[in-house]
Design a protein around this motif. Structure first.
Motif, PDB file in Angstrom:
ATOM      1  N   TYR A 399       0.835  -1.203   0.000  1.00  0.00           N
ATOM      2  CA  TYR A 399       0.000   0.000   0.000  1.00  0.00           C
ATOM      3  C   TYR A 399       0.876   1.262   0.000  1.00  0.00           C
ATOM      4  O   TYR A 399       0.662   2.188  -0.789  1.00  0.00           O
ATOM      5  CB  TYR A 399      -0.930  -0.013   1.231  1.00  0.00           C
ATOM      6  CG  TYR A 399      -1.873   1.163   1.316  1.00  0.00           C
ATOM      7  CD1 TYR A 399      -2.866   1.350   0.352  1.00  0.00           C
ATOM      8  CD2 TYR A 399      -1.770   2.099   2.339  1.00  0.00           C
ATOM      9  CE1 TYR A 399      -3.734   2.442   0.424  1.00  0.00           C
ATOM     10  CE2 TYR A 399      -2.638   3.185   2.427  1.00  0.00           C
ATOM     11  CZ  TYR A 399      -3.608   3.351   1.455  1.00  0.00           C
ATOM     12  OH  TYR A 399      -4.461   4.433   1.515  1.00  0.00           O
ATOM     13  N   VAL A 400       1.880   1.279   0.871  1.00  0.00           N
ATOM     14  CA  VAL A 400       2.766   2.456   0.956  1.00  0.00           C
ATOM     15  C   VAL A 400       3.484   2.666  -0.382  1.00  0.00           C
ATOM     16  O   VAL A 400       3.547   3.790  -0.900  1.00  0.00           O
ATOM     17  CB  VAL A 400       3.791   2.299   2.108  1.00  0.00           C
ATOM     18  CG1 VAL A 400       4.815   3.430   2.079  1.00  0.00           C
ATOM     19  CG2 VAL A 400       3.073   2.251   3.459  1.00  0.00           C
ATOM     20  N   LYS A 401       4.003   1.579  -0.946  1.00  0.00           N
ATOM     21  CA  LYS A 401       4.715   1.690  -2.230  1.00  0.00           C
ATOM     22  C   LYS A 401       3.779   2.198  -3.313  1.00  0.00           C
ATOM     23  O   LYS A 401       4.172   2.994  -4.168  1.00  0.00           O
ATOM     24  CB  LYS A 401       5.302   0.332  -2.636  1.00  0.00           C
ATOM     25  CG  LYS A 401       6.549  -0.020  -1.860  1.00  0.00           C
ATOM     26  CD  LYS A 401       7.157  -1.301  -2.403  1.00  0.00           C
ATOM     27  CE  LYS A 401       8.251  -1.818  -1.490  1.00  0.00           C
ATOM     28  NZ  LYS A 401       8.395  -3.265  -1.555  1.00  0.00           N
ATOM     29  N   TYR A 402       2.525   1.740  -3.246  1.00  0.00           N
ATOM     30  CA  TYR A 402       1.550   2.187  -4.249  1.00  0.00           C
ATOM     31  C   TYR A 402       1.302   3.699  -4.120  1.00  0.00           C
ATOM     32  O   TYR A 402       1.263   4.421  -5.115  1.00  0.00           O
ATOM     33  CB  TYR A 402       0.236   1.399  -4.089  1.00  0.00           C
ATOM     34  CG  TYR A 402      -0.768   1.749  -5.156  1.00  0.00           C
ATOM     35  CD1 TYR A 402      -0.587   1.313  -6.465  1.00  0.00           C
ATOM     36  CD2 TYR A 402      -1.865   2.555  -4.867  1.00  0.00           C
ATOM     37  CE1 TYR A 402      -1.484   1.673  -7.458  1.00  0.00           C
ATOM     38  CE2 TYR A 402      -2.776   2.912  -5.851  1.00  0.00           C
ATOM     39  CZ  TYR A 402      -2.571   2.462  -7.142  1.00  0.00           C
ATOM     40  OH  TYR A 402      -3.461   2.828  -8.138  1.00  0.00           O
ATOM     41  N   LEU A 403       1.170   4.163  -2.880  1.00  0.00           N
ATOM     42  CA  LEU A 403       0.945   5.608  -2.684  1.00  0.00           C
ATOM     43  C   LEU A 403       2.154   6.419  -3.171  1.00  0.00           C
ATOM     44  O   LEU A 403       1.992   7.491  -3.756  1.00  0.00           O
ATOM     45  CB  LEU A 403       0.656   5.936  -1.213  1.00  0.00           C
ATOM     46  CG  LEU A 403      -0.620   5.339  -0.616  1.00  0.00           C
ATOM     47  CD1 LEU A 403      -0.906   5.958   0.746  1.00  0.00           C
ATOM     48  CD2 LEU A 403      -1.835   5.516  -1.526  1.00  0.00           C
ATOM     49  N   GLU A 404       3.335   5.899  -2.939  1.00  0.00           N
ATOM     50  CA  GLU A 404       4.542   6.601  -3.439  1.00  0.00           C
ATOM     51  C   GLU A 404       4.499   6.690  -4.964  1.00  0.00           C
ATOM     52  O   GLU A 404       4.810   7.722  -5.548  1.00  0.00           O
ATOM     53  CB  GLU A 404       5.802   5.853  -3.006  1.00  0.00           C
ATOM     54  CG  GLU A 404       6.071   5.934  -1.516  1.00  0.00           C
ATOM     55  CD  GLU A 404       7.365   5.228  -1.115  1.00  0.00           C
ATOM     56  OE1 GLU A 404       7.641   4.130  -1.648  1.00  0.00           O
ATOM     57  OE2 GLU A 404       8.086   5.778  -0.265  1.00  0.00           O
ATOM     58  N   GLU A 405       4.059   5.597  -5.571  1.00  0.00           N
ATOM     59  CA  GLU A 405       4.001   5.538  -7.039  1.00  0.00           C
ATOM     60  C   GLU A 405       2.972   6.527  -7.597  1.00  0.00           C
ATOM     61  O   GLU A 405       3.263   7.304  -8.488  1.00  0.00           O
ATOM     62  CB  GLU A 405       3.589   4.114  -7.406  1.00  0.00           C
ATOM     63  CG  GLU A 405       3.930   3.638  -8.776  1.00  0.00           C
ATOM     64  CD  GLU A 405       3.408   2.205  -8.894  1.00  0.00           C
ATOM     65  OE1 GLU A 405       2.484   1.992  -9.678  1.00  0.00           O
ATOM     66  OE2 GLU A 405       3.905   1.325  -8.141  1.00  0.00           O
ATOM     67  N   VAL A 406       1.760   6.525  -7.013  1.00  0.00           N
ATOM     68  CA  VAL A 406       0.702   7.379  -7.588  1.00  0.00           C
ATOM     69  C   VAL A 406       0.847   8.860  -7.225  1.00  0.00           C
ATOM     70  O   VAL A 406       0.281   9.714  -7.902  1.00  0.00           O
ATOM     71  CB  VAL A 406      -0.736   6.903  -7.237  1.00  0.00           C
ATOM     72  CG1 VAL A 406      -1.072   5.634  -7.975  1.00  0.00           C
ATOM     73  CG2 VAL A 406      -0.948   6.741  -5.746  1.00  0.00           C
ATOM     74  N   THR A 407       1.610   9.130  -6.162  1.00  0.00           N
ATOM     75  CA  THR A 407       1.795  10.545  -5.817  1.00  0.00           C
ATOM     76  C   THR A 407       3.124  11.074  -6.349  1.00  0.00           C
ATOM     77  O   THR A 407       3.301  12.283  -6.478  1.00  0.00           O
ATOM     78  CB  THR A 407       1.784  10.770  -4.284  1.00  0.00           C
ATOM     79  OG1 THR A 407       2.835  10.008  -3.711  1.00  0.00           O
ATOM     80  CG2 THR A 407       0.484  10.365  -3.660  1.00  0.00           C
ATOM     81  N   GLY A 408       4.070  10.172  -6.597  1.00  0.00           N
ATOM     82  CA  GLY A 408       5.386  10.587  -7.076  1.00  0.00           C
ATOM     83  C   GLY A 408       6.267  11.155  -5.973  1.00  0.00           C
ATOM     84  O   GLY A 408       7.266  11.823  -6.246  1.00  0.00           O
ATOM     85  N   VAL A 409       5.908  10.892  -4.708  1.00  0.00           N
ATOM     86  CA  VAL A 409       6.680  11.441  -3.585  1.00  0.00           C
ATOM     87  C   VAL A 409       7.056  10.289  -2.639  1.00  0.00           C
ATOM     88  O   VAL A 409       6.195   9.476  -2.290  1.00  0.00           O
ATOM     89  CB  VAL A 409       5.844  12.490  -2.793  1.00  0.00           C
ATOM     90  CG1 VAL A 409       6.701  13.159  -1.724  1.00  0.00           C
ATOM     91  CG2 VAL A 409       5.257  13.538  -3.722  1.00  0.00           C
ATOM     92  N   PRO A 410       8.320  10.225  -2.221  1.00  0.00           N
ATOM     93  CA  PRO A 410       8.699   9.151  -1.294  1.00  0.00           C
ATOM     94  C   PRO A 410       8.081   9.331   0.095  1.00  0.00           C
ATOM     95  O   PRO A 410       8.090  10.436   0.632  1.00  0.00           O
ATOM     96  CB  PRO A 410      10.234   9.253  -1.206  1.00  0.00           C
ATOM     97  CG  PRO A 410      10.561  10.642  -1.644  1.00  0.00           C
ATOM     98  CD  PRO A 410       9.468  11.081  -2.586  1.00  0.00           C
ATOM     99  N   ALA A 411       7.549   8.241   0.631  1.00  0.00           N
ATOM    100  CA  ALA A 411       6.981   8.279   1.992  1.00  0.00           C
ATOM    101  C   ALA A 411       8.127   7.996   2.953  1.00  0.00           C
ATOM    102  O   ALA A 411       8.348   6.856   3.358  1.00  0.00           O
ATOM    103  CB  ALA A 411       5.865   7.252   2.130  1.00  0.00           C
ATOM    104  N   SER A 412       8.858   9.026   3.317  1.00  0.00           N
ATOM    105  CA  SER A 412      10.085   8.783   4.081  1.00  0.00           C
ATOM    106  C   SER A 412       9.852   8.725   5.593  1.00  0.00           C
ATOM    107  O   SER A 412      10.773   8.437   6.334  1.00  0.00           O
ATOM    108  CB  SER A 412      11.155   9.807   3.722  1.00  0.00           C
ATOM    109  OG  SER A 412      10.641  11.106   3.823  1.00  0.00           O
ATOM    110  N   ILE A 413       8.624   9.004   6.013  1.00  0.00           N
ATOM    111  CA  ILE A 413       8.246   8.782   7.422  1.00  0.00           C
ATOM    112  C   ILE A 413       6.873   8.112   7.403  1.00  0.00           C
ATOM    113  O   ILE A 413       5.989   8.538   6.646  1.00  0.00           O
ATOM    114  CB  ILE A 413       8.169  10.110   8.217  1.00  0.00           C
ATOM    115  CG1 ILE A 413       9.521  10.851   8.201  1.00  0.00           C
ATOM    116  CG2 ILE A 413       7.703   9.871   9.640  1.00  0.00           C
ATOM    117  CD1 ILE A 413       9.512  12.213   8.909  1.00  0.00           C
TER     118      ILE A 413
END
Ligand code: IMP
Length: 431
Positions: A399-413
């Motif tokens: 799920y987290v990786k998917y959100l990073e992909e669709v937003t184009g921003v790394p979820a670093s926290i």
């Protein structure tokens, strides 16, 4: 001189207080650049849980200088009470610096906020009724009263007299409310001036000097991108610049001083007050997210509207703020659902919108249909003890990786609970 802007990437209430508290020890200054006591940050520090509305979260650290910048509006009563509350909890406010140019929320601003909302009836904005909008109206109308005016009784009386000549007409003739007398307000406000006096500063000069001396600044945004006066879902917005661009104007530090922009986004999405909300869930799932997520406002106690993560909103937030990083909060709350939806685009009147639509009328239920991708959840699995990304269940990682992909921003926290130690650092570096 690395500086970071930390801001809400949705409609506010993303959990900015916790993240500010977590990373602020890496900074020398924590600066509020917009808004006033319409904000509500819950900060858990050791065994103490504090709700801050106006004072920057960094106040809890001795090495940090908290600053209320020129872009803020200050209710001196709330400020005084918040300082007393903090001192009572053992946190010194001695270092607090308040811009001489910040505007003062007056009692008539609070009355007018409530009255104009009543006047709007079913079209109300759903404000916090703290006088924020009317105070910014006066700032833009050049009739506002600033902190420096409050601290000079002669000037304060003069400005107040000029303001009341108009405000009393509006209060009495349009809204049928009581007028104010100059002496009455002076009696209320001048004692606050003495509390503020030792803290008043030319904060733009201070911050620029400190940047030159190699100090680090964290700009703490309030509300969120979609509540920004320019970039939000106008008119259902707050009256200030919550976006990253507000940090330079609201503090007097130039834009080149900023090198990171951390957008805080909930793993789902919420909104308080009125206004369009394409992924809003008006069903049992929405109720569950509200209950499990404890979605009630820190400032007003209002129930928050809940919905699925909206990647259209997040991509827009990434653009208008130049987000370099994302902090994903409340991932643990999603353990209460079996399948998770993410809105990847909107469909309205036969047209697909991958980008936030220019015409906000499109965002209302009679036009918009969110286009969802559905992902498998991790229902029933408690993730609140996970310490690393790898500790998360496979579907949560996905799920987290998917959100990073669709937003184009790394979820670093990634936050998996309200406590400080319920946080996964996934690549975040303050410098
Ligand atoms: P105001 O800022 O009180 O004028 O309210 C304007 C809009 O911003 C309303 O929809 C409020 O609910 C919303 N708002 C203001 N502050 C916050 C906040 O801290 N979190 C979420 N929404 C907020």
């Amino acid at each position: 001189m690395p500086s970071t802007v930390l801001l809400g990437a949705q409609w506010g209430d993303e959990g900015k207080g916790k993240i500010t508290d977590l990373i602020s020890s890496d900074y020398d200054y924590v600066v509020r650049y917009q808004g006033g006591n319409n904000a509500g940050h819950t900060v858990i520090h050791g065994d103490t849980k504090l709700a801050l509305h106006l004072i920057p979260s960094g106040v809890m650290y001795d090495h940090i200088t908290p600053v209320i910048g020129n872009g803020c509006v200050v209710d001196p009563k709330v400020l005084t009470e918040e300082m007393q509350m903090l001192e009572g909890e053992g946190f010194s406010c001695e270092n607090l610096r308040i811009s001489c140019d910040a505007h003062v929320i007056m009692p008539y601003h609070i009355d007018l906020d409530g009255a104009s909302e009543r006047h709007l009836g079913k079209h109300e904005i759903g404000t916090t009724k703290r006088g924020i909008g009317p105070a910014y109206e006066d700032k833009a109308g050049r009739t506002g009263i600033r902190i420096q005016d409050l601290l000079d009784e002669k000037i304060f009386r003069e400005k107040l007299e000029a303001a009341l000549a108009i405000k009393n007409q509006v209060l009495t003739k349009i809204y049928g409310l009581e007028p104010y007398a100059v002496d009455q307000i002076c009696e209320m406000y001048l004692p606050y001036a003495e509390v503020i006096r030792p803290h008043m500063a030319e904060t733009a000069q201070l911050l620029n000097q400190e940047l030159r001396a190699g100090k680090n600044i964290l700009f703490e945004g309030a509300q969120g991108t979609l509540l920004d006066i320019d970039h939000g879902t106008y008119p259902f917005v707050t009256s200030s610049s919550c976006c990253a661009g507000g940090a330079p104007t609201g503090s007097g530090v130039g834009p080149k001083a900023i090198n990171k922009v951390l957008g805080i986004a909930k793993a789902y999405i919420t909104r308080v007050g009125s206004g369009p909300f394409p992924t809003e869930l008006k069903d049992e799932v929405g109720e569950r997210l509200c209950k499990v997520g404890g979605e009630y406002g820190v400032t007003t106690g209002r129930k928050r509207r809940c919905g699925w993560f909206d990647a259209v909103v997040s991509r827009y937030a990434a653009d208008v703020n130049s987000l370099t990083d994302m902090a994903l909060t409340k991932l643990d709350v999603l353990s209460c659902v079996d399948r998770i939806k993410v809105c990847v685009a909107y469909e309205a009147d036969g047209k697909r919108y991958d980008y936030f639509p220019m015409q906000h009328s499109v965002l209302y239920p009679k036009h918009v249909t969110p286009i969802y991708e559905e992902l498998p959840g991790w229902e029933g699995q408690d993730i609140s003890d996970c310490k690393t990304f790898e500790d998360l269940p496979a579907n949560a990682q996905r799920y987290v990786k998917y959100l990073e992909e669709v937003t184009g921003v790394p979820a670093s926290i990634i936050a998996v609970g309200p406590e400080r130690n319920q946080t996964i650092f996934h690549g975040w570096e303050s410098r």
